[in-house]
Design an enzyme around this catalytic site. Sequence first.
Site, PDB file in Angstrom:
ATOM      1  N   MET A  33       0.865  -1.125   0.154  1.00 52.86           N
ATOM      2  CA  MET A  33      -0.007  -0.085  -0.099  1.00 52.86           C
ATOM      3  C   MET A  33       0.692   1.218   0.175  1.00 52.86           C
ATOM      4  SD  MET A  33      -3.427  -0.979   2.008  1.00 52.86           S
ATOM      5  CE  MET A  33      -2.940  -0.582   3.572  1.00 52.86           C
ATOM      6  N   GLY A  39      11.408  -2.894   5.630  1.00 50.91           N
ATOM      7  CA  GLY A  39      10.394  -4.034   5.696  1.00 50.91           C
ATOM      8  C   GLY A  39       9.844  -4.572   4.213  1.00 50.91           C
ATOM      9  N   HIS A  40       9.345  -3.333   3.414  1.00 54.88           N
ATOM     10  CA  HIS A  40       9.188  -3.647   2.046  1.00 54.88           C
ATOM     11  C   HIS A  40      10.200  -4.104   1.300  1.00 54.88           C
ATOM     12  CE1 HIS A  40       5.803  -0.971   3.303  1.00 54.88           C
ATOM     13  NE2 HIS A  40       4.920  -2.061   2.880  1.00 54.88           N
ATOM     14  N   GLY A 158       5.400 -10.298   4.396  1.00 52.18           N
ATOM     15  CA  GLY A 158       5.877 -10.053   5.853  1.00 52.18           C
ATOM     16  C   GLY A 158       5.290 -10.570   6.707  1.00 52.18           C
ATOM     17  N   LYS A 160       5.189  -9.801   9.793  1.00 55.56           N
ATOM     18  CA  LYS A 160       4.617  -8.971  10.754  1.00 55.56           C
ATOM     19  C   LYS A 160       2.962  -9.029  10.600  1.00 55.56           C
ATOM     20  CE  LYS A 160       4.014  -4.189  10.971  1.00 55.56           C
ATOM     21  NZ  LYS A 160       2.758  -4.264  11.053  1.00 55.56           N
ATOM     22  N   VAL A 187      11.269  -7.244   9.995  1.00 58.75           N
ATOM     23  CA  VAL A 187      12.228  -6.364   9.981  1.00 58.75           C
ATOM     24  C   VAL A 187      12.012  -5.376  11.346  1.00 58.75           C
ATOM     25  CG1 VAL A 187      13.646  -4.589   8.834  1.00 58.75           C
ATOM     26  CG2 VAL A 187      12.468  -6.442   7.588  1.00 58.75           C
TER      27      VAL A 187
HETATM   28  O1  PAF Z   1       0.037  -5.812   3.535  1.00 57.45           O
HETATM   29  C1  PAF Z   1      -0.329  -4.781   2.922  1.00 57.45           C
HETATM   30  O2  PAF Z   1       0.215  -3.783   2.660  1.00 57.45           O
HETATM   31  C2  PAF Z   1      -1.789  -4.876   2.358  1.00 57.45           C
HETATM   32  O3  PAF Z   1      -2.781  -5.657   3.468  1.00 57.45           O
HETATM   33  C3  PAF Z   1      -1.753  -5.776   0.980  1.00 57.45           C
HETATM   34  C4  PAF Z   1      -1.556  -7.222   0.987  1.00 57.45           C
HETATM   35  C5  PAF Z   1      -1.150  -5.014   0.004  1.00 57.45           C
HETATM   36  C6  PAF Z   1      -3.357  -5.783   0.448  1.00 57.45           C
HETATM   37  O4  PAF Z   1      -3.797  -4.444   0.360  1.00 57.45           O
END
Ligand code: PAF
Length: 309
Positions: A33, A39-40, A158, A160, A187
Site C-alpha cells: 500500500m 520491511g518492504h 511480511g 508482521k 524487519v
Molecule cells: O499488507 C499490505 O500492505 C496490504 O494488506 C496488501 C497485502 C497490499 C493488500 O492491500
Amino acid sequence: MKIFHTVEEVVQWRTQELRETRFRETIGFVPTMGCLHSGHASLISQSVKENTYTVVSIFVNPSQFAPTEDLDNYPRTLPNDIKLLESLKVDVLFAPNAHVMYPQGIPLDVEEQKGPFVTVLGLSEKLEGKTRPNFFRGVATVVTKLFNIVMADVAYFGQKDIQQFIVLQCMVDELFVNTRLHMMPIVRNSNGLALSSRNKYLCPNSLKISENLYCGLKAAENAIRSLVPGASLSRSEVIDIVTQIWAPYIDSHDFKVDYVSLADFKTLVELPAVENTSVQQPLVISCAVYVTDREKPNTIVRLIDNIVI
Ligand code: PAF
C-alpha cells in the site's frame, strides 16, 4: 492427448508449459500500500534475487478500511516510493486507481458495496478480525484481483501481518490459486520494534514505549524454548509472561492491550498449553496494542507484532 484427473496435474502441466515458452523466466510480486520502508525493501530484494522479473503494486485498498479507520490519512509517499523501487531494480510498478480495481465503486460501508468479494471463513473472524470485521475480506479480495492481473509465480509477504499471511495461504490453497506465497521475517529497528508505515504517526517517546511489545513476546518465546521435555506452560502462564513486561505501561493512557494470543500457526486456534518445542506443533504468539501518542493525545496507533515458534 493428456488426460488429468487432479487439480495438481493440470496446474503442474500448465506451469511446465508456460515455463518452456517463457524460457524458465519467473515473476516475483510484492503487493503493497506504498509508504515503503526497509520491511518492504527486504521483500522486494528477495524477489529481485529469486526471479527474472519483479512486479510491485502500490494501492491503498479502500475495502480493507472500516468507515472509522484512517483511509484518507493513510500515508502516501509515491515520489519517494518510486525512487526506492528504482534503486532496488524493480521491473514493473503497478499503481492503479480505485476505479481500475473496483469498477463498480467501493463505498466503505459493506452494505453498499457491489461486485465480487473473497471471504476466508474461519480464519478472518479471529484476532485482528474481531476489531476489524471486514479487513481480511478486503485483503483477500484485492490480493485475488492483483494475483489475476500479475499472474506471478511467487508473491512475498511480511511475517508482521501474520494473520494476513495465514488467511492468504488458505485462500491460495483452497481456491487453487497458481501463485506461491513466501513469508519473509519481520524487519525490526535496533530495539526490536517491528517496522510499520503507521510508526510514522508516533513521536520518539511513544516509539520507545512501543519497543516493549517485542520485549514481552521475546520473554514468552525464551520461556517456551527453555521448556525441558515433558514440561509445559499453560496459556495463562504464557500470557502473564508477556503482560508482566508490559505492566508499567498497561492501561495507562499510553498503552492499551487489545489481545495477546497463543495459537496454532496454521489454524489460529487458541492453544490451552504449550510443550517443549521438540513435540509442539508450530505456534504463534501475537498481540495488538493501542499506543496513544505522548505529544498528540488524539493520535492512537494500533500496533501488531508476533513471534513464530
Ligand atoms: O499488507 C499490505 O500492505 C496490504 O494488506 C496488501 C497485502 C497490499 C493488500 O492491500
